[in-house]
Design an enzyme around this catalytic site. Structure first.
Site, PDB file in Angstrom:
ATOM      1  N   SER A 203      89.882  47.446  38.349  1.00 45.01           N
ATOM      2  CA  SER A 203      88.489  47.202  38.724  1.00 45.01           C
ATOM      3  C   SER A 203      88.002  48.368  39.562  1.00 45.01           C
ATOM      4  O   SER A 203      88.765  48.962  40.323  1.00 45.01           O
ATOM      5  CB  SER A 203      88.350  45.900  39.533  1.00 45.01           C
TER       6      SER A 203
ATOM      7  N   HIS B  19      43.087  46.105  28.831  1.00 47.29           N
ATOM      8  CA  HIS B  19      43.640  46.082  30.189  1.00 47.29           C
ATOM      9  C   HIS B  19      42.943  47.129  31.059  1.00 47.29           C
ATOM     10  O   HIS B  19      43.553  48.094  31.527  1.00 47.29           O
ATOM     11  CB  HIS B  19      45.148  46.318  30.155  1.00 47.29           C
ATOM     12  N   ASN B  20      41.672  46.882  31.341  1.00 49.22           N
ATOM     13  CA  ASN B  20      40.842  47.811  32.103  1.00 49.22           C
ATOM     14  C   ASN B  20      40.272  47.115  33.331  1.00 49.22           C
ATOM     15  O   ASN B  20      40.677  46.000  33.682  1.00 49.22           O
ATOM     16  CB  ASN B  20      39.734  48.379  31.202  1.00 49.22           C
TER      17      ASN B  20
ATOM     18  N   HIS C  83      38.831  43.567  32.793  1.00 50.83           N
ATOM     19  CA  HIS C  83      39.869  42.522  32.737  1.00 50.83           C
ATOM     20  C   HIS C  83      40.335  42.165  34.140  1.00 50.83           C
ATOM     21  O   HIS C  83      40.489  40.966  34.465  1.00 50.83           O
ATOM     22  CB  HIS C  83      41.051  43.006  31.885  1.00 50.83           C
TER      23      HIS C  83
ATOM     24  N   HIS D  38      46.624  43.829  39.482  1.00 50.50           N
ATOM     25  CA  HIS D  38      47.779  43.427  38.673  1.00 50.50           C
ATOM     26  C   HIS D  38      47.993  44.281  37.420  1.00 50.50           C
ATOM     27  O   HIS D  38      49.075  44.260  36.828  1.00 50.50           O
ATOM     28  CB  HIS D  38      47.633  41.949  38.271  1.00 50.50           C
ATOM     29  N   ASP D  39      46.976  45.054  36.985  1.00 51.99           N
ATOM     30  CA  ASP D  39      47.141  45.917  35.808  1.00 51.99           C
ATOM     31  C   ASP D  39      46.742  47.358  36.109  1.00 51.99           C
ATOM     32  O   ASP D  39      46.312  48.099  35.204  1.00 51.99           O
ATOM     33  CB  ASP D  39      46.325  45.385  34.629  1.00 51.99           C
TER      34      ASP D  39
ATOM     35  N   GLN E  47      46.651  33.266  17.012  1.00 46.96           N
ATOM     36  CA  GLN E  47      45.968  32.684  18.167  1.00 46.96           C
ATOM     37  C   GLN E  47      46.364  31.224  18.371  1.00 46.96           C
ATOM     38  O   GLN E  47      46.525  30.770  19.511  1.00 46.96           O
ATOM     39  CB  GLN E  47      44.444  32.792  17.980  1.00 46.96           C
TER      40      GLN E  47
END
EC number: 3.1.4.-
Length: 876
Positions: A378, A584-585, A588, A624-625, A789
């Site tokens: 190990s 994702h701008n 959003h 968040h993005d 969807q």
């Protein structure tokens, strides 16, 4: 002179057999007796076997299974019994009573021995040796042994020189030990002989014999595969052998049973009767005892060993000592050569692969297993050289007790060496060798350990020295690999930073002043206090003022004393750090924040969330993005992007979004948390990180089952911090997916934007990575959007909102919105399926089907269109 016919002499000898036996003992020659044996052997042999001198008995198995040895608690008895069960020539007692389980071949063998018992008992005769020592017939005759016996009888000087020459050039310890024992047996006329060599350090010496029971007539050498199993160990100073080794004195005992040092355990096991013993030490050139030779039962039987035997043995053993020392030196030199070559191979392996830490550690362990001949290995590496926290990379997993963990950490922090035997549950640990791994600056970076030598011995000083040398190279290899990984991360970090700096910039002072002076409309005027907010109703500037209104109405600006100018500066910079990708701008990010705002205010979550949690959730929604590139985590991993190298393949983008948010907060004039205390700031950053990372759907899938079970069972408690922690994560995901709850036209438009961004990623996968994208990213399958969807709503979205409604009924409009949208997608799905069936029918018709099929298809399409039209009229 009286003459006798041959028949008269033969008749006289028949009447006086004892006279013939006495004459044969005194005057018989080996060649004569060998010819007699060949003529009177019980079975015929082939000419080739006769030429080799093989004596073969088809009714006597060469490797019988009889006389199974019983186990004993004593190591000597156990090893001797094992050697007797595996050696090619076993010992039997002709006086042991027959049992009911003995085979017919064993009974015939004993009858043969009794029939031949009247033959002359000379040790020079191979059959006589068979009778006296009760061993199997050898597989082949040894002309060398016969030659030595002839020399002994004819010329003692030449005989002694022959024995010395026999061992002088032998460097293989196995062959040398065998030759010494055979020569000693011939020299002192012993029935059998054993050789014990000294092994181990001076404070823990033992006497080890791999040739415990060599008989005077034995010519078959034990195979190398059985040497370890035949090994017998005698403690230093114990018994006659241990006494001779400790004191260096010669022991000559006429009757072994009268000496208190003698143990009759072996005799009881084998049925063999030990009578006389001659035991003498073997010394090296420095006078140190390096071994003990023991001769048992001088021939003829019952005769004690004489002073002449002692003298001739004292003359011969110094030559044995020289030969043994030479063989040991040769063996050690060969070992050192093999170890040096192995270390060179280790260096070659380690410096070939310096790009992957796990690979290099596995190579180290595989090499250690081979080099040191152990069962397990190990390697434990410290995550921080100043901290005992570590991770384990192991070839074979082994669970350690707390005591073991403390020991390993102790060695890593102190640099001590461990070489001792130990016990553990599960895997049986006999011995452990554990050494620290150092880097170039002599800092401990880990610990390497090996368990259980394959030969069941403990690790010795030679093993420790070899392992230390091995670990030095391992430390260099591991250190170089770590440095290489650091360089790679530094390069990736620099690449990401340059990319961000080239694209983003902070807002200007004029923009801040203009926003600061602007009038902020009310929530009702902006429409941000409704669940069915139109995501596309506000332009970029209006979204900034609406964002300010949300912070003001939540009361966090006053609560945390946020400077209004800093808040304006921060919002404008956050907007500027969103890229102009399809979905994702910045819009959003604002819509997700509006969803969080309305859920907190309208649904009344302000009563159960603290002000710190509220602010962290709102800031998390806005950030968040940040710097989203329009591709997902899987694409980052597949393409090996700088982000994947920097953050790894788990929540790659989410970690980047959080770090980007921290970078903005740390920029001058952007820290909206500046007036928080140290503890408040630390808690705020933890909540912010959790909020942003929660938008990773992988984490959502891991945590949602527990959340759903807790809510549906009625066990959810707002006073339980773990429940609130999961709730905040679910709230972030619900806001991130909030577009699915908006009115149909808005929700459909958002879905088309998401699909457009996914298609762009799919195009890049096909062109750059040469991969076939999944259905949701494949532009060629865009007609399948309604089906996808429905799967998205049923599998991911709807269960989450239904669980949240269980907690708060005021969120029911969100569930109503998602149900209404699902019906629309279902209608589109049916329409798509009908169109597809019609296309298939037309294709079939073109392929040569009948005209009736075409007419039926047209009628079916007309009915479907009329039905859809009536449904739309009714809905209107």
């Amino acid at each position: 002179m009286t003459t006798f016919d041959f028949s008269d002499v033969e008749a006289f000898l028949d009447c006086h057999p004892e006279l013939f036996e006495e004459y044969l003992v005194r005057k018989g020659k080996c060649d004569t007796l060998s010819r007699w044996l060949k003529e009177h052997q019980p079975s015929k042999t082939s000419p080739a076997e006769e030429k080799r001198g093989v004596v073969k008995d088809p009714i006597w198995p060469t490797n019988p299974d009889g006389l199974r040895r019983r186990s004993s608690h004593m190591e000597l008895r156990r090893n001797f019994a094992r050697s007797k069960a595996t050696t090619a020539h076993r010992t039997y007692d002709e006086h042991v009573s027959l049992t009911a389980h003995e085979s017919q071949s064993s009974m015939r063998r004993r009858a043969l021995l009794r029939k031949a018992s009247s033959l002359p008992p000379t040790t020079a005769h191979i059959l006589s040796a068979l009778l006296e020592s009760r061993v199997n017939v050898p597989q082949y005759a040894s002309s060398a042994i016969d030659y030595k016996y002839r020399l002994k009888e004819s010329n003692e000087r030449e005989f002694f020189l022959e024995l010395v020459k026999d061992i002088s050039n032998e460097l293989d310890m196995t062959n040398l030990s065998y030759k010494i024992l055979i020569n000693v047996c011939i020299m002192v006329n012993a029935d059998r002989c054993s050789l014990f060599l000294v092994e181990g350090p001076s404070h823990k010496r033992t006497l080890v014999s791999k040739f415990f029971d060599v008989h005077s007539g034995t010519t078959v050498r034990p195979s190398s595969s059985t040497l370890d199993s035949n090994e017998v160990q005698v403690p230093w100073g114990k018994g006659i052998i241990g006494y001779v080794a400790e004191h260096g004195e010669t022991v000559n005992i006429p009757n072994a049973y009268e000496d208190h040092r003698f143990s009759d355990e072996i005799d009881k096991l084998t049925g063999y009767k030990t009578q006389s013993i001659l035991c003498m030490a073997i010394r090296n050139s420095d006078g140190e005892v390096i071994g003990v030779v023991q001769a048992i039962n001088k021939n003829p039987s019952g005769t004690p060993f004489t002073e002449d035997d002692e003298k001739v043995l004292q003359m011969y053993l110094p030559f044995c000592g020289i030969s043994i020392s030479n063989a040991k030196l040769f063996s050690e030199s060969r070992k050192e050569y093999e170890r040096s070559r192995a270390l060179l191979e280790v260096v070659n392996d380690l410096f070939e692969e310096q790009t992957d830490l796990e690979k290099i550690v596995r190579k180290i362990m595989q090499r250690a297993l081979t080099l040191l001949q152990c069962e397990r290995c190990s390697v434990l590496l410290l995550e921080d050289i100043h901290s005992p926290v570590r991770f384990v990379l192991s070839l074979r997993t082994l669970q350690w007790h707390l005591k073991k963990k403390i020991e390993i950490i102790l060695f890593a922090s102190t640099g001590l060496f461990l070489n001792r035997a130990d016990q553990a549950s599960g895997f049986h640990i006999r011995s452990v060798l554990c050494v620290p791994i150092w880097n170039r600056t002599h800092q401990i970076i880990g610990v390497a350990q090996i368990l259980n030598r394959l030969d069941r011995k403990t690790f010795n000083d030679a093993d420790q020295r070899l392992f230390e040398a091995f670990v030095i190279f391992c430390g260099l290899g591991i250190n170089n690999t770590m440095m290489y990984n650091q360089v790679k991360k530094t390069w990736a970090k620099q690449s990401v930073a340059l990319d961000m700096l080239s694209y983003h910039a902070t807002c200007s002072k004029a923009e801040v002043d203009r926003l600061k002076a602007a009038k902020i409309p009310l929530s009702s005027e902006l429409g941000i206090d409704e669940f069915h907010f139109n995501d596309f109703s506000l332009d970029n500037d209006a979204m900034i003022t609406a964002s300010l209104r949300m912070f003001l109405e939540l009361g966090v600006v006053q609560k945390f004393k946020i400077d209004y100018e800093v808040l304006c500066h921060w919002l404008l910079t956050v907007r500027k750090n969103y890229r102009t990708v399809a979905y994702h701008n910045w819009r959003h990010a604002f819509n997700v924040s509006q969803c969080m705002f309305v859920m907190i205010t309208t649904a009344g979550f302000q009563e159960v969330l603290t002000d710190t949690e509220t602010l962290a959730l709102m800031v998390g929604c806005f950030c968040h993005d940040l710097d989203h590139r329009g591709t997902n985590n899987a694409f980052q991993a597949k393409s090996g992007s700088a982000l994947a190298l920097l953050y790894g393949t788990s929540a790659t983008l989410e970690h980047h979004h959080f770090n980007h948010a921290v970078m903005i907060l740390q920029s001058e004039g952007h820290n909206i948390f500046a007036n928080l205390s140290s503890n408040e700031y630390s808690n705020m950053m933890q909540l912010l990180k959790q909020a942003i990372l929660s938008t990773d759907l992988t984490l959502y899938f891991k945590r949602r089952t527990k959340f759903f079970e807790c809510v549906l069972s009625g066990q959810f408690s707002w006073s339980n911090e773990e429940h609130k922690d999961v709730f905040r994560s679910m709230l972030m995901t619900a806001c991130d997916l909030g577009a699915v709850t908006r009115p149909w036209e808005i929700s459909k438009q958002v879905a088309e934007l998401v699909t457009s961004e996914f298609f762009e990623q799919g195009d890049r996968e096909r062109s750059e990575l040469k991969l076939t994208p999944a259905a949701i990213f494949d532009r060629n399958r865009k007609d399948e959007l309604p089906v996808l969807q429905l799967e998205w709503i049923d599998g991911i979205c709807k269960p989450l909102y239904e669980a949240l409604v269980k907690l708060n009924r005021k969120l029911q409009p969100m569930v109503d919105g998602i149900d209404a949208n699902r019906k629309k997608w279902e209608e589109l799905c049916r329409s798509y399926q009908q169109t597809r069936r019609a296309s298939e029918c037309i294709s079939s018709l073109e392929a040569g089907e009948t005209e009736s099929v075409f007419i039926i298809t047209v009628i079916f399409i007309i009915i479907s269109v009329n039905t859809n039209y009536k449904n739309e009229v009714i809905n209107d």
